[in-house]
Write an enzyme that holds these catalytic residues in place. Structure first.
Site, short mmCIF file in Angstrom:
data_model
loop_
_atom_site.label_atom_id
_atom_site.label_comp_id
_atom_site.label_asym_id
_atom_site.label_seq_id
_atom_site.Cartn_x
_atom_site.Cartn_y
_atom_site.Cartn_z
N ASN A 10 0.86 -1.19 0.00
CA ASN A 10 0.00 0.00 0.00
C ASN A 10 0.90 1.25 0.00
O ASN A 10 1.71 1.43 0.92
CB ASN A 10 -0.89 -0.04 1.25
CG ASN A 10 -1.82 1.15 1.33
OD1 ASN A 10 -1.41 2.28 1.09
ND2 ASN A 10 -3.08 0.91 1.66
N HIS A 46 -5.53 3.60 -1.59
CA HIS A 46 -6.86 3.95 -1.09
C HIS A 46 -7.18 5.39 -1.51
O HIS A 46 -6.55 6.33 -1.02
CB HIS A 46 -6.85 3.81 0.44
CG HIS A 46 -8.19 4.04 1.09
ND1 HIS A 46 -8.38 3.89 2.44
CD2 HIS A 46 -9.40 4.40 0.58
CE1 HIS A 46 -9.64 4.14 2.74
NE2 HIS A 46 -10.28 4.46 1.62
N THR A 104 -8.31 3.23 8.47
CA THR A 104 -9.52 2.40 8.44
C THR A 104 -9.56 1.59 9.73
O THR A 104 -8.82 0.62 9.89
CB THR A 104 -9.50 1.49 7.20
OG1 THR A 104 -9.15 2.30 6.07
CG2 THR A 104 -10.85 0.85 6.97
N HIS A 197 -3.54 -4.70 7.67
CA HIS A 197 -3.67 -3.57 8.59
C HIS A 197 -2.78 -3.78 9.81
O HIS A 197 -2.93 -4.77 10.52
CB HIS A 197 -5.10 -3.29 9.05
CG HIS A 197 -5.30 -1.84 9.35
ND1 HIS A 197 -4.90 -1.27 10.52
CD2 HIS A 197 -5.76 -0.81 8.58
CE1 HIS A 197 -5.14 0.03 10.48
NE2 HIS A 197 -5.65 0.33 9.32
N1 PXP Z 1 -5.74 -3.33 3.78
C1 PXP Z 1 -6.72 -2.40 3.82
C2 PXP Z 1 -8.05 -2.78 3.29
C3 PXP Z 1 -6.47 -1.10 4.31
O1 PXP Z 1 -7.46 -0.20 4.36
C4 PXP Z 1 -5.17 -0.77 4.74
C5 PXP Z 1 -4.86 0.61 5.23
O2 PXP Z 1 -5.14 1.53 4.26
C6 PXP Z 1 -4.18 -1.75 4.66
C7 PXP Z 1 -4.49 -3.03 4.20
C8 PXP Z 1 -2.76 -1.49 5.07
O3 PXP Z 1 -2.68 -1.18 6.41
P1 PXP Z 1 -1.33 -0.63 7.00
O4 PXP Z 1 -1.07 0.68 6.33
O5 PXP Z 1 -1.59 -0.51 8.47
O6 PXP Z 1 -0.26 -1.64 6.66
#
Ligand code: PXP
Length: 246
Positions: A10, A46, A104, A197
């Site tokens: 991400n 996102h 999120t 996440h």
């Molecule tokens: N998956 C989803 C659906 C998310 O919304 C996010 C955060 O935007 C992530 C993964 C990645 O989370 P993190 O940035 O905490 O690694």
């Protein structure tokens, strides 16, 4: 059966740093190119309603510049649906979105929002976009994903990550079991499981070891760690830890 485990990176927070100064550096597209080069399997971004990090033009540029599949995280709104249908990314992950949240914070209430989500999932699927629902590892939400004919669910690992940070090992173990059980239930119903996440070098391996999980989406920690060890090394190390856990 143990599926191969993909790493989706991400890149939202490359854009966060860029936007802090209003210019075009650091460029998320450059990050996407590096991630492709060092063995990332996908790019996740996102597009929030407030465009606080990734912007509309980034989506187009990322898709044009890299060969990696784009997983577009989006709120269940008509605006985001139109954008997804226009760009046709490889995948769209429907996430809950609150304007005031920093990130999120929890999973989508796919069960409670069935009527709102059903036409959206159908239209995305008809456009050949692989739909995933970002949910808590909970039977009711998996049942809702089955009803909605979503091919993929992504389990929110934030609770697991927080319990570990708080030093609650037992709580984290219980949450890990919940995620493993949810992934097994999803697989039994023909649904592919992803997770993400709050994942870090320290907490990723027990999640990566769950055999039915096919993809991890990781952002904030990898981009943060890139400040110290570089983006290439950050992605390579995560990839290695994931592979070792498998
Ligand atoms: N998956 C989803 C659906 C998310 O919304 C996010 C955060 O935007 C992530 C993964 C990645 O989370 P993190 O940035 O905490 O690694």
């Amino acid at each position: 059966m143990t599926a191969p485990l993909r790493l989706g990176v991400n890149i939202d927070h490359v854009a966060t740093i860029r936007n802090a100064r209003g210019g075009d550096h650091p460029d998320p597209v450059r990050a996407a190119e590096i991630i492709a080069h060092v063995g990332g399997d996908g790019i996740t971004a996102h597009l929030r309603e407030d465009r606080r990090h990734i912007r509309d033009a980034d989506i187009e540029r990322i898709m044009a510049a890299t060969s990696l599949p784009l997983n577009l995280e989006m709120a269940a709104t008509e605006e985001m649906l139109a954008i997804a249908l226009r760009h046709r990314p490889h995948a769209a992950c429907i996430v809950p979105e609150k304007r005031e949240e920093r990130t999120t914070e929890g999973g989508l209430d796919a069960a409670g929002l069935h009527n709102q989500l059903a036409p959206m999932v159908t239209r995305l699927r008809e456009a050949n976009i692989r739909v995933s629902l970002f949910i808590e590892p909970d039977t009711r939400q998996i049942d809702a994903a089955i009803q909605l004919k979503a091919p993929v669910v992504e389990f929110h690992t934030g609770k697991y990550a927080h319990l570990l940070l708080d030093g609650d090992r037992e709580g984290a173990e219980a949450e890990l079991r919940r995620i493993a059980d949810a992934a097994a239930l999803a697989a039994k119903n023909g649904i592919e499981s992803h997770a993400g996440h709050g994942l870090t070098f320290d907490n990723v391996q027990p999640i990566a070891a769950i055999p039915q999980i096919a993809e991890l989406n990781i952002g904030h920690y990898l981009i943060g760690e890139a400040i110290f060890i570089g983006l290439e090394e950050s992605v390579r190390k995560m990839r290695m830890l994931m592979d070792m856990a498998r």
